[in-house]
Scaffold this motif. Sequence first.
Motif, PDB file in Angstrom:
ATOM      1  N   ALA A   2       0.820  -1.210   0.000  1.00  0.00           N
ATOM      2  CA  ALA A   2       0.000   0.000   0.000  1.00  0.00           C
ATOM      3  C   ALA A   2       0.856   1.264   0.000  1.00  0.00           C
ATOM      4  N   ASN A   3       2.102   1.162   0.419  1.00  0.00           N
ATOM      5  CA  ASN A   3       2.993   2.331   0.429  1.00  0.00           C
ATOM      6  C   ASN A   3       3.789   2.468  -0.855  1.00  0.00           C
ATOM      7  N   ASP A   4       3.624   1.543  -1.777  1.00  0.00           N
ATOM      8  CA  ASP A   4       4.352   1.563  -3.044  1.00  0.00           C
ATOM      9  C   ASP A   4       3.740   2.617  -3.971  1.00  0.00           C
ATOM     10  N   ILE A   8      -0.044   2.705  -5.860  1.00  0.00           N
ATOM     11  CA  ILE A   8      -0.993   3.807  -5.667  1.00  0.00           C
ATOM     12  C   ILE A   8      -1.395   4.397  -7.020  1.00  0.00           C
TER      13      ILE A   8
END
Length: 67
Positions: A2-4, A8
């Motif tokens: 989800a932090n990539d 996103i």
Amino acid sequence: MANDPLFILVIIACLIVLGILIMGVGSFGKGGDFNRKNANKFMRWRIIAQFIAVCLILLFVWIRGGN
């Protein structure tokens, strides 16, 4: 994942496709003059946005080494 940033970007591209699809279906359902003028534009925008989204998904899988 989800932090990539690429993930996103893929999610944003898919949401854009969904938004264009909803606008197209809504205008088709309502009918009338607006639909006659803009139905083909919505279809073209959706196809272009889908192409970009699919390319981003494939790039994400390729870069992240999807098996």
